[in-house]
Design a protein around this motif. Structure first.
Motif, short mmCIF file in Angstrom:
data_model
loop_
_atom_site.label_atom_id
_atom_site.label_comp_id
_atom_site.label_asym_id
_atom_site.label_seq_id
_atom_site.Cartn_x
_atom_site.Cartn_y
_atom_site.Cartn_z
N GLN A 376 0.84 -1.20 0.00
CA GLN A 376 0.00 0.00 0.00
C GLN A 376 0.87 1.25 0.00
OE1 GLN A 376 -0.08 -2.52 2.23
NE2 GLN A 376 -2.16 -3.02 2.89
N TYR A 377 1.95 1.17 0.79
CA TYR A 377 2.88 2.30 0.88
C TYR A 377 3.53 2.56 -0.47
CZ TYR A 377 6.97 4.99 2.41
OH TYR A 377 7.93 5.95 2.55
N ALA A 378 3.89 1.49 -1.16
CA ALA A 378 4.53 1.64 -2.47
C ALA A 378 3.62 2.38 -3.44
CB ALA A 378 4.90 0.27 -3.02
N VAL A 379 2.33 2.02 -3.44
CA VAL A 379 1.39 2.69 -4.35
C VAL A 379 1.19 4.15 -3.91
CG1 VAL A 379 -0.95 2.70 -5.29
CG2 VAL A 379 0.23 0.53 -4.94
N GLU A 380 1.10 4.35 -2.60
CA GLU A 380 0.94 5.72 -2.09
C GLU A 380 2.11 6.61 -2.53
OE1 GLU A 380 -1.60 5.88 2.06
OE2 GLU A 380 0.54 5.47 2.18
N ARG A 381 3.32 6.06 -2.38
CA ARG A 381 4.50 6.85 -2.76
C ARG A 381 4.52 7.09 -4.27
NH1 ARG A 381 5.10 10.11 0.14
NH2 ARG A 381 7.03 10.71 -0.89
N LEU A 382 4.17 6.07 -5.01
CA LEU A 382 4.12 6.21 -6.47
C LEU A 382 3.15 7.33 -6.85
CD1 LEU A 382 5.16 4.85 -9.12
CD2 LEU A 382 3.02 3.57 -9.15
N TYR A 383 2.01 7.34 -6.17
CA TYR A 383 1.00 8.36 -6.44
C TYR A 383 1.54 9.75 -6.11
CZ TYR A 383 -3.30 11.08 -5.74
OH TYR A 383 -4.26 12.04 -5.79
N TRP A 403 -4.96 -2.52 -4.76
CA TRP A 403 -4.21 -1.47 -4.03
C TRP A 403 -4.05 -0.24 -4.91
CZ3 TRP A 403 -0.83 -6.07 -2.35
CH2 TRP A 403 -1.28 -6.55 -1.10
N ALA A 404 -3.82 -0.45 -6.20
CA ALA A 404 -3.72 0.70 -7.10
C ALA A 404 -5.02 1.48 -7.11
CB ALA A 404 -3.36 0.22 -8.51
N ALA A 405 -6.14 0.75 -7.17
CA ALA A 405 -7.46 1.41 -7.20
C ALA A 405 -7.72 2.14 -5.89
CB ALA A 405 -8.55 0.37 -7.46
N GLN A 406 -7.22 1.58 -4.78
CA GLN A 406 -7.51 2.18 -3.47
C GLN A 406 -6.60 3.36 -3.15
OE1 GLN A 406 -6.88 -1.36 -1.13
NE2 GLN A 406 -9.07 -1.80 -0.96
N TYR A 407 -5.31 3.25 -3.52
CA TYR A 407 -4.33 4.22 -3.03
C TYR A 407 -3.84 5.21 -4.08
CZ TYR A 407 -4.33 1.34 1.13
OH TYR A 407 -4.73 0.66 2.25
N PHE A 408 -4.20 5.01 -5.33
CA PHE A 408 -3.80 5.97 -6.37
C PHE A 408 -5.03 6.82 -6.67
CE2 PHE A 408 -1.96 7.81 -10.04
CZ PHE A 408 -0.60 7.58 -9.98
N GLY A 409 -4.89 8.11 -6.59
CA GLY A 409 -6.05 8.98 -6.84
C GLY A 409 -6.12 9.39 -8.30
#
Lengths: 587, 184
Positions: A376-383, A403-409
């Motif tokens: 989740q952290y990885a996707v958040e940071r990527l975002y 996780w991409a759908a949840q944490y990438f806006g």
């Protein structure tokens, strides 16, 4: 203007007349005449893939990110059968795609000739429509009708199967663009009475929710603008399916997050408790509804869909409106403005308060770890680190996708390409290629899993050939994470064949293809590595080693209702007993 | 594993509010083009709908139109879904539910072969006359009768013939039209 030309020339001319500039394909015996024509022209850019399925998904990525149809050219037999997954994927997710297949010459059809298969028979259930061209006279009409059918109404894939002798024959070509050749004529404008009733119901709602889907994206950018206007006008909370992300911005004040099996607590509870549900371009899929007899039990439901067969298919609705989302939203807004309805302010305030109580649960919270990268952290940071870039995201299928759908806006439509309906592992990499071809200067990232990515990894070679600087960001946990999660929840943690014991060295693999390999193993090196990935103007495979056993929450277990969600902080006991024996039957 | 009604449900175990299956006759006007019947049949098998009877023939030669008459069973919701799914097929012009439009005219043709001697043979002929069946073939030991009627008429006739040396039956399936002056 009519002209004499061969069947193969007609194919190219029709593509030009349709405004096609890019096609994805793979040559073979039964399409050689068409490939010969491609060689002798420069209006259409042909992207040579490494596997026909890759061509299909690349065309889907191209289509979904541009709003234009994706075009594929493959040969007979295995060329056509390799397309079946991509065609089915496009059918499930309503992606406009025109697939041209070669076929053995007409006199050999039915003789089990070399590389012969019954392409129209095989693809009949996985296309919106298909044709076997039997006479050169029919070819121009069929080619243009194929585009009309693929792109209008509920979009979808079509197949035009052209025998080799027809490609060589000479006939008369005319441009039939947008001229109907069949009685097919989808209804785009919604029924006025139904729209007025819907507006009245929405205005009187005390606990309304907007539930939107891929239909909004398919209806074009104008539909997304209208949706945003409707949200502003009505101040209703809004959620979306996986396919509809970006139609309403994730930063918008009324956004609840995605709904469904891995949707947010607030979105699913708003769906469960609402008194009026407005379904806009979505289809009450089983990932959305969960247990159907407990789905939003007290609400009146309005359903806007261009496909009449979506209405009352899974869930009975009170006000169906058949039409294009863009047209219907425009009329709805018009009626709302004209009637100036008075909403129950007190009720709406109370409803929003309830929503904020649900939001306070912070259902997407997860335990951070200083030593191991949490996915989740990885996707958040990527975002966070890609904000400000012209970013497009594709995914494969599994935990990383959720996780991409949840944490990438997502702030805009057409920025998010994922395999929703069919759930095709191996979609994301070729889709990213298709997106990058359409948007050469954009930052195109495939958020991938280590298992999925290996299903179409060969397309890295295509990316190198066309200097398409796609970024393949692998959340590598060495498991088929979603399979493992279900085995944990449903099968006593017996991890049958969900662990990949032999994993390639993704960095070396990238280098073998001629791409750049990057690896991150610790949270403190993640940001630098991501920034390096963004900086590199070449294809990148990013091996992001993440926590192996993380689970994707929230989750509505199979056979459960929206208000029976499992949250991330659920105790182990709760997880063990979350799914009853009958729920195990479900997919 | 048992699925107990009212306990575990997801989309894969849809609970109909009306679980009473009804039999409906649908009339489908389609372009007479290669593969159109396969599209219709594939839709029924692919989505798990029933076909009890299906007939198809070109009805308007110049316009290349065929009429498919299909008898199917399902809850009202399923019947509506079938009609909508049929309507989605590109070569389909119109789908009409004849059962919903009132009492449609429904006819079927059967060829019935019986073999026997003596009393059986006389009885077979007597019954055929009673049902107004035509004798279209006769040998000293057999008859072929042609009978047109509702499916129920034909069922009755065939049942009686089993007592009179029934050999085999060929039935066309149902052809149906709505009553009154309007076409579909």
């Amino acid at each position: 203007m009519t002209r004499q030309m061969t069947g193969a020339e007609m194919v190219i001319q029709a593509l030009i007349d349709q405004g096609v500039d890019t096609i994805f394909g793979y040559p073979g015996g039964a399409v050689l005449p068409i490939y010969d024509e491609i060689f002798q022209q420069d209006k259409i850019n042909h992207i040579l893939v490494r596997h026909e399925q890759g061509a299909g998904h690349a065309a889907e990525g191209y289509a979904r990110s541009t709003g234009k149809p994706g075009v594929v050219l493959v040969t007979s037999g295995p060329g056509a059968t390799n397309m079946v997954t991509a065609l089915t994927d496009a059918l499930m997710d309503s992606i406009p795609m025109v697939c041209i297949t070669g076929q053995v010459p007409t006199h050999l059809i039915g003789t089990d000739g070399f590389q012969e298969c019954d392409t129209v028979g095989i693809t009949r259930p996985c296309t919106k429509h298909n044709w076997l061209v039997q006479r050169i006279e029919d070819l121009p009409k069929i080619l243009h009708e194929a585009f009309r059918i693929a792109t209008t109404g509920r979009p979808g894939p079509v197949v035009v199967d052209i025998p080799k002798n027809i490609q060589f024959q000479t006939g008369t070509y005319a441009n039939f663009k947008d001229q109907a050749q069949t009685q097919y004529k989808p209804r785009v404008k919604g029924d006025d009475t139904a729209i007025r009733e819907a507006v009245a119901l929405m205005a009187a709602a005390k606990k309304p929710v907007l539930y939107t889907g891929g239909g909004v994206v398919n209806a074009g950018p104008a539909a997304s603008r209208l949706l945003r206007e409707l949200v502003k006008l009505t101040n209703m909370p809004i959620t979306s399916t996986l396919m509809g992300l970006g139609a309403y911005p994730a930063s918008g004040p009324n956004w609840l997050g995605m709904l469904g099996m891995h949707g947010t607590y607030e979105a699913n509870l708003a769906m469960h408790d609402c008194d009026v549900m407005v379904c806009i371009g979505a289809r009450f899929d089983d990932r959305i509804t969960g247990r159907i007899d407990a789905f939003s039990p007290t609400s009146k439901k309005i359903h806007i869909d261009i496909d009449p067969s979506s209405i009352n298919k899974n869930v009975r609705v009170d006000i169906p409106i058949v039409g294009d989302v863009g047209y219907v939203l425009e009329d709805m807004i018009k009626v709302w403005k004209e009637t100036q309805p008075v909403q129950d302010r007190a009720a709406m305030t109370a409803w929003w308060q309830q929503v904020s109580v649900w939001k306070a649960k912070k259902c997407l919270a997860y335990r951070k770890n200083a030593d191991v990268i949490m996915p989740q952290y990885a996707v958040e940071r990527l975002y966070q680190l890609t904000k400000g870039h012209d970013t497009y995201i594709t995914t494969e299928v599994g935990q990383h996708q959720m996780w991409a759908a949840q944490y990438f806006g997502f702030e805009e439509p057409n920025r998010w390409m994922t395999s929703g309906g069919l759930g095709t592992m191996g979609y994301g990499l070729p889709a990213a290629l298709g997106v990058q071809i359409a948007h050469p200067d954009a930052l195109v990232i495939d958020i991938a899993g280590d298992a999925s990515v290996q299903m179409n990894i060969q397309e890295m070679s295509t990316a190198i050939q066309y200097e398409a600087p796609i970024k393949v960001f692998i959340l590598n946990n060495q498991y088929m994470g979603m399979v493992r999660q279900w085995q944990q929840l449903l099968h006593g943690n017996r991890l049958s064949h969900s662990y990949t014991e032999a994993m390639p060295d993704f960095v070396k693999l990238a280098e073998a293809y001629g791409a750049v390999g990057i690896k991150a193993e610790r949270p403190d090196e993640l940001d630098d590595a991501i920034e390096e990935m963004i900086r590199v103007k070449r294809p990148v495979i990013f091996d992001c080693r993440v926590a192996n056993l993380a689970n994707c929450f929230p989750m509505i277990p199979s056979g459960k209702a929206h208000n029976e969600m499992l949250l991330g902080d659920a105790s182990d006991d709760e997880i063990d007993t979350a799914i009853g024996s009958s729920g195990k039957m479900l997919v | 594993m048992m699925i107990v009604a009212g306990q575990s449900q997801s989309a894969y175990f849809l609970e109909e509010t009306s679980t009473v299956a009804e039999t409906h006759t649908l009339s489908v006007l389609v372009d007479n083009e290669p593969g159109v019947l396969a599209r219709v049949i594939g839709l029924f098998s692919g989505r798990g709908y029933n076909i009890e009877s299906l007939t198809v023939s070109e009805v308007e030669h110049e316009k290349h139109l065929s009429r498919i008459t299909v008898v199917t069973t399902g809850t009202p919701q399923v019947i509506t879904q079938i009609m909508n799914q049929l309507g989605r097929l590109v070569p389909v012009h119109r789908v009409v539910n004849l059962t919903k439009m009132g009492e449609a005219i429904e006819r079927e043709l059967a060829l019935v072969k019986v073999a026997g001697k003596g009393e059986h043979r006389v009885e077979a002929l007597r019954l055929a006359q009673a049902f107004e069946a035509r004798t279209v073939d006769a040998t000293l030991e057999s008859f072929v009768f042609e009978l047109t009627g509702t499916p129920a008429d034909i069922d009755r006739f065939v049942n009686l013939m089993t007592e009179c040396g029934l050999v085999e039956v060929a039935r066309t399936g149902l052809a149906a039209l709505a009553r009154g002056k309007m076409g579909m």
